[in-house]
Design an enzyme around this catalytic site. Sequence first.
Site, PDB file in Angstrom:
ATOM      1  N   ASP A   1       6.444   2.264   7.480  1.00 48.79           N
ATOM      2  CA  ASP A   1       5.411   2.961   6.711  1.00 48.79           C
ATOM      3  C   ASP A   1       5.805   2.928   5.236  1.00 48.79           C
ATOM      4  O   ASP A   1       6.861   3.438   4.847  1.00 48.79           O
ATOM      5  CB  ASP A   1       5.290   4.403   7.197  1.00 48.79           C
ATOM      6  CG  ASP A   1       4.011   5.076   6.732  1.00 48.79           C
ATOM      7  OD1 ASP A   1       3.340   4.527   5.840  1.00 48.79           O
ATOM      8  OD2 ASP A   1       3.687   6.153   7.261  1.00 48.79           O
TER       9      ASP A   1
ATOM     10  N   ASP B   1      -0.727  -0.002   4.812  1.00 44.98           N
ATOM     11  CA  ASP B   1       0.616   0.484   4.507  1.00 44.98           C
ATOM     12  C   ASP B   1       1.495   0.726   5.720  1.00 44.98           C
ATOM     13  O   ASP B   1       2.544   1.359   5.585  1.00 44.98           O
ATOM     14  CB  ASP B   1       0.518   1.777   3.694  1.00 44.98           C
ATOM     15  CG  ASP B   1      -0.212   2.885   4.440  1.00 44.98           C
ATOM     16  OD1 ASP B   1      -0.836   2.592   5.481  1.00 44.98           O
ATOM     17  OD2 ASP B   1      -0.150   4.048   3.984  1.00 44.98           O
ATOM     18  N   GLU B   2       1.120   0.237   6.890  1.00 48.49           N
ATOM     19  CA  GLU B   2       1.974   0.495   8.046  1.00 48.49           C
ATOM     20  C   GLU B   2       1.807  -0.568   9.122  1.00 48.49           C
ATOM     21  O   GLU B   2       0.761  -1.203   9.242  1.00 48.49           O
ATOM     22  CB  GLU B   2       1.723   1.885   8.633  1.00 48.49           C
ATOM     23  CG  GLU B   2       0.306   2.106   9.111  1.00 48.49           C
ATOM     24  CD  GLU B   2       0.126   3.486   9.745  1.00 48.49           C
ATOM     25  OE1 GLU B   2       1.080   4.003  10.383  1.00 48.49           O
ATOM     26  OE2 GLU B   2      -0.984   4.031   9.619  1.00 48.49           O
TER      27      GLU B   2
END
Length: 351
Positions: free
Chosen positions: A5, A103-104
């Site tokens: 993350d 973002d992950e």
Amino acid sequence: MLHVDLDQFIAAVEVLRRPELMGKPVIVGGRGDPSERAVVSTASYEARAFGVGSGMPLRIAARKVPDAVILPVDAAHYTAASDEVMATLRAQPGTTVQVLGWDEAFVGVRTDDPEHYARDLQRAVLDRTALHCSVGIGDTLLRAKNATGFGKPRGVFRLTADNWLEVMGERPTVDLWGVGTKISRRLAGHGISTVAELAATDPASLVEEFGPKMGPWYVTLGRGEGTSVVDDTPWVARGHSRETTFQQNLTDPEQVRDAVRDLVARVLEDVAAEGRPVIGLTLKVRFAPFVTKTFARKIPETSDPDTVLARALELVDKLDPEKQIRLLGLRAEMPMPEDAREGHTPTRGGW
């Protein structure tokens, strides 16, 4: 398996191209104008210290941090930065990468020392993109995902069957990935407030409240169980949606119909790129001052824009013409291909 993350991703990307913002409270949202109706997309840790969070109205965020730097959303730039990160993850030895968003991602890898591997991965991402990330390690995807929060920022944390209840047991159910505030309140109505209480619940006892699929599933979440397979099958959208927040409330029914015509046109552009028909529509309406409702219906399979528009306008006819509208959104649902990956969120079966 690892859950990677990126820390304060959007804000961090903005700081990279504006180094003078390092250490300052940065808020990203809308067109960067707090006088307009828009919400916070992300905030730097310096802004979060003042209570600013994603989804907060931009004007309220600006009041909380008067000296914050407020920037407009630049989706194309964030997509490019995300692509670099994901390419870095895929380049690591022996990895399988399941992207969850900008973002992950989950990373599956065989290693005798996952903490060491996680640190190497963090360094690889930092070296290539100058972005920091946190890594959760788990023996299921759910545990890996929950572990990441304990490692933020820039850290590594492991959650497995051995320490799941020790770490998570006394925490409220809302802290579980896949259990939001509404579900946690409904669970509390059954005397279930903590993760440990949910884990100890008889799955059959939640069937009446949540249904034969989701009732037992929430107990599975409480136990940190589920799949332990990272699936890199390309994600296929179940639907596409667009929405518009109006700077002035819509008060005339014809204004509303015009706005829905525009939404239909924009959504159908996205649907056309998929090459699949539309089988359902959902109209999202936020009435003034701030009451949100949705109106949904299945429709006969169609790729005809006029038919989709007609069905969408039928949903508009359900609205109270006396109520002012500050936001409209439209989602078009499509049939899923037979080879599509299922269960890509923790609130769906298949995990």
